[in-house]
Design a protein around this motif. Structure first.
Motif, PDB file in Angstrom:
ATOM      1  N   TRP A  38      28.742  10.397 -46.375  1.00 24.43           N
ATOM      2  CA  TRP A  38      29.240  10.089 -45.865  1.00 24.43           C
ATOM      3  C   TRP A  38      30.424   9.080 -46.384  1.00 24.43           C
ATOM      4  O   TRP A  38      31.724   9.355 -46.297  1.00 24.43           O
ATOM      5  CB  TRP A  38      28.756   8.397 -45.457  1.00 24.43           C
ATOM      6  CG  TRP A  38      29.017   7.346 -45.180  1.00 24.43           C
ATOM      7  CD1 TRP A  38      29.350   8.056 -43.702  1.00 24.43           C
ATOM      8  CD2 TRP A  38      28.941   6.478 -44.893  1.00 24.43           C
ATOM      9  NE1 TRP A  38      30.541   6.361 -43.569  1.00 24.43           N
ATOM     10  CE2 TRP A  38      29.515   5.594 -43.294  1.00 24.43           C
ATOM     11  CE3 TRP A  38      27.421   5.063 -45.786  1.00 24.43           C
ATOM     12  CZ2 TRP A  38      29.428   4.254 -43.930  1.00 24.43           C
ATOM     13  CZ3 TRP A  38      27.473   3.390 -44.851  1.00 24.43           C
ATOM     14  CH2 TRP A  38      28.357   2.860 -44.064  1.00 24.43           C
ATOM     15  N   SER A  43      31.062   6.017 -39.908  1.00 20.59           N
ATOM     16  CA  SER A  43      29.612   5.287 -40.412  1.00 20.59           C
ATOM     17  C   SER A  43      29.275   6.743 -40.090  1.00 20.59           C
ATOM     18  O   SER A  43      29.300   8.112 -40.521  1.00 20.59           O
ATOM     19  CB  SER A  43      30.019   5.422 -38.144  1.00 20.59           C
ATOM     20  OG  SER A  43      29.817   6.605 -38.080  1.00 20.59           O
ATOM     21  N   ARG A  44      27.616   6.230 -40.795  1.00 14.20           N
ATOM     22  CA  ARG A  44      26.719   7.150 -40.855  1.00 14.20           C
ATOM     23  C   ARG A  44      26.602   8.166 -40.190  1.00 14.20           C
ATOM     24  O   ARG A  44      25.905   9.735 -39.534  1.00 14.20           O
ATOM     25  CB  ARG A  44      25.438   6.459 -41.962  1.00 14.20           C
ATOM     26  CG  ARG A  44      25.635   5.881 -42.399  1.00 14.20           C
ATOM     27  CD  ARG A  44      24.755   4.960 -43.829  1.00 14.20           C
ATOM     28  NE  ARG A  44      23.600   6.090 -43.923  1.00 14.20           N
ATOM     29  CZ  ARG A  44      22.248   6.213 -43.306  1.00 14.20           C
ATOM     30  NH1 ARG A  44      22.254   5.607 -42.609  1.00 14.20           N
ATOM     31  NH2 ARG A  44      21.602   6.577 -44.369  1.00 14.20           N
ATOM     32  N   SER A  45      26.958   8.132 -38.512  1.00 18.85           N
ATOM     33  CA  SER A  45      26.177   8.358 -37.699  1.00 18.85           C
ATOM     34  C   SER A  45      26.774   9.440 -37.314  1.00 18.85           C
ATOM     35  O   SER A  45      26.867  10.838 -37.361  1.00 18.85           O
ATOM     36  CB  SER A  45      26.232   8.002 -36.415  1.00 18.85           C
ATOM     37  OG  SER A  45      27.190   7.763 -35.929  1.00 18.85           O
ATOM     38  N   SER A  46      27.879   9.659 -37.401  1.00 20.31           N
ATOM     39  CA  SER A  46      28.936  11.279 -37.881  1.00 20.31           C
ATOM     40  C   SER A  46      28.626  12.377 -38.620  1.00 20.31           C
ATOM     41  O   SER A  46      28.725  12.800 -38.255  1.00 20.31           O
ATOM     42  CB  SER A  46      30.338  11.269 -38.096  1.00 20.31           C
ATOM     43  OG  SER A  46      30.865   9.381 -37.842  1.00 20.31           O
ATOM     44  N   PHE A  54      25.595  12.646 -39.285  1.00 19.86           N
ATOM     45  CA  PHE A  54      24.262  13.383 -38.382  1.00 19.86           C
ATOM     46  C   PHE A  54      25.044  14.508 -37.420  1.00 19.86           C
ATOM     47  O   PHE A  54      24.119  15.089 -36.864  1.00 19.86           O
ATOM     48  CB  PHE A  54      23.314  12.121 -38.165  1.00 19.86           C
ATOM     49  CG  PHE A  54      22.271  11.318 -39.064  1.00 19.86           C
ATOM     50  CD1 PHE A  54      21.591  12.330 -40.134  1.00 19.86           C
ATOM     51  CD2 PHE A  54      22.901  10.565 -39.584  1.00 19.86           C
ATOM     52  CE1 PHE A  54      21.110  11.835 -40.883  1.00 19.86           C
ATOM     53  CE2 PHE A  54      22.073   9.269 -40.593  1.00 19.86           C
ATOM     54  CZ  PHE A  54      20.694  10.378 -41.479  1.00 19.86           C
ATOM     55  N   ARG A  55      25.634  13.482 -36.543  1.00 21.82           N
ATOM     56  CA  ARG A  55      26.603  13.910 -35.747  1.00 21.82           C
ATOM     57  C   ARG A  55      26.882  15.585 -36.284  1.00 21.82           C
ATOM     58  O   ARG A  55      26.909  16.423 -35.636  1.00 21.82           O
ATOM     59  CB  ARG A  55      27.469  13.732 -35.141  1.00 21.82           C
ATOM     60  CG  ARG A  55      28.012  14.370 -33.846  1.00 21.82           C
ATOM     61  CD  ARG A  55      29.651  13.316 -33.786  1.00 21.82           C
ATOM     62  NE  ARG A  55      30.516  12.953 -34.209  1.00 21.82           N
ATOM     63  CZ  ARG A  55      31.406  13.888 -35.138  1.00 21.82           C
ATOM     64  NH1 ARG A  55      31.732  15.464 -34.556  1.00 21.82           N
ATOM     65  NH2 ARG A  55      32.396  13.565 -35.903  1.00 21.82           N
ATOM     66  N   HIS A  68      14.745  10.612 -43.291  1.00 17.87           N
ATOM     67  CA  HIS A  68      15.587  11.958 -42.151  1.00 17.87           C
ATOM     68  C   HIS A  68      14.797  13.420 -42.633  1.00 17.87           C
ATOM     69  O   HIS A  68      15.148  14.025 -44.112  1.00 17.87           O
ATOM     70  CB  HIS A  68      16.899  11.768 -43.095  1.00 17.87           C
ATOM     71  CG  HIS A  68      17.471  10.485 -42.853  1.00 17.87           C
ATOM     72  ND1 HIS A  68      17.868   9.289 -41.439  1.00 17.87           N
ATOM     73  CD2 HIS A  68      17.801   9.581 -43.698  1.00 17.87           C
ATOM     74  CE1 HIS A  68      18.465   8.599 -40.964  1.00 17.87           C
ATOM     75  NE2 HIS A  68      18.405   8.249 -42.655  1.00 17.87           N
ATOM     76  N   LYS A  87      19.753  11.006 -28.593  1.00 22.32           N
ATOM     77  CA  LYS A  87      19.225  10.072 -28.609  1.00 22.32           C
ATOM     78  C   LYS A  87      18.330   9.424 -27.516  1.00 22.32           C
ATOM     79  O   LYS A  87      17.020   8.866 -27.644  1.00 22.32           O
ATOM     80  CB  LYS A  87      20.250   9.290 -27.927  1.00 22.32           C
ATOM     81  CG  LYS A  87      20.208   7.787 -27.630  1.00 22.32           C
ATOM     82  CD  LYS A  87      21.585   7.576 -27.179  1.00 22.32           C
ATOM     83  CE  LYS A  87      21.152   5.524 -27.154  1.00 22.32           C
ATOM     84  NZ  LYS A  87      22.644   4.219 -27.296  1.00 22.32           N
ATOM     85  N   ARG A 100      14.617  10.857 -28.953  1.00 20.35           N
ATOM     86  CA  ARG A 100      14.484   9.625 -30.521  1.00 20.35           C
ATOM     87  C   ARG A 100      13.494   8.897 -29.480  1.00 20.35           C
ATOM     88  O   ARG A 100      12.266   7.811 -29.859  1.00 20.35           O
ATOM     89  CB  ARG A 100      15.213   9.117 -31.098  1.00 20.35           C
ATOM     90  CG  ARG A 100      15.842  10.508 -31.911  1.00 20.35           C
ATOM     91  CD  ARG A 100      16.682   9.278 -33.011  1.00 20.35           C
ATOM     92  NE  ARG A 100      17.877   8.605 -32.921  1.00 20.35           N
ATOM     93  CZ  ARG A 100      18.848   9.553 -32.538  1.00 20.35           C
ATOM     94  NH1 ARG A 100      19.326  10.025 -32.596  1.00 20.35           N
ATOM     95  NH2 ARG A 100      20.677   8.824 -31.842  1.00 20.35           N
TER      96      ARG A 100
END
Length: 221
Positions: A172, A179-182, A184-185, A199, A206, A209
């Motif tokens: 990251w 953001s960390r979500s990027s 994962f994206r 992970h 989403k 989950r």
């Protein structure tokens, strides 16, 4: 006897190709092209003067292209007289054997001699100007990559770092995402299966989950 051409290939001289073709069609076995950076010392011109032999023919673009003033012209003409060198000047339209350019008059020759110092000075100043510009030239940076290329590079960085085993937080920080979500994206975009810590397994959307969490709650009840 040999036919030899000489050109001062100044950067601003726009008749270089035309003169080269004229000399080739005339039958020059060698065309000497002096770099304008050597306009002052003219090493190739000096070598040419040494190499010329009795009866040779020297073809030049223009007298002001080859000589720096009237004094050099006088010495050059004496040299050619002694060695019986035929001189042909393309743009002055002068042939020392009086075979080419029959329309050239004595007044044209006198005009060439009179204008030689000024024309040589113009050539000299132009060459000096080019040299100064080259010395001061600012090194240009390579063009900035496009937004698409930058995005692709960032995505490659994320995938390569993950494949190399780096933690998500390190990836990251290295990627520059906010953001960390990027991270994962990107991994999800390329179908990368998570394989470390909590992970693990395929990345779920989403909705998936949420359904998984609801199922866990039902199982615990």
């Amino acid at each position: 006897m040999a036919k030899i051409g000489y050109i001062m290939a100044a950067a601003h001289y726009d008749k270089l190709e035309e003169d080269r073709q004229w000399m080739q069609e005339y039958g020059c076995v060698k065309i000497v092209e002096e770099n304008d950076a050597d306009e002052k010392s003219r090493p190739l011109w000096k070598q040419l003067m040494i190499a010329l032999e009795r009866g040779d023919e020297l073809v030049i673009s223009k007298f002001s292209n080859a000589l720096r003033g009237a004094r050099e012209l006088a010495m050059f003409l004496e040299f050619c007289r002694v060695k019986v060198i035929r001189v042909i000047s393309i743009h002055d339209r002068i042939d020392s054997n009086n075979e080419l350019f029959p329309e050239t008059k004595p007044s044209d020759v006198l005009l060439m001699i009179g204008s030689l110092p000024d024309e040589a000075l113009v050539l000299r100043k132009a060459s000096e100007h080019v040299s100064k510009l080259q010395e001061r030239m600012i090194v240009q940076l390579p063009p900035v990559s496009t937004a698409k290329e930058r995005r692709m590079d960032r995505e490659k960085t994320v995938i390569n770092l993950y494949a190399a085993g780096h933690p998500i937080d390190d990836i990251w920080k290295a990627s520059g995402f906010h953001s960390r979500s990027s991270v994962f994206r990107i991994l999800n975009k390329y179908g990368i299966k998570l394989n470390r810590g909590k992970h693990s397994g395929p990345i779920k959307k989403k909705g998936e989950r949420k359904n998984s969490q609801d199922k866990k709650v039902e199982d615990n009840q």
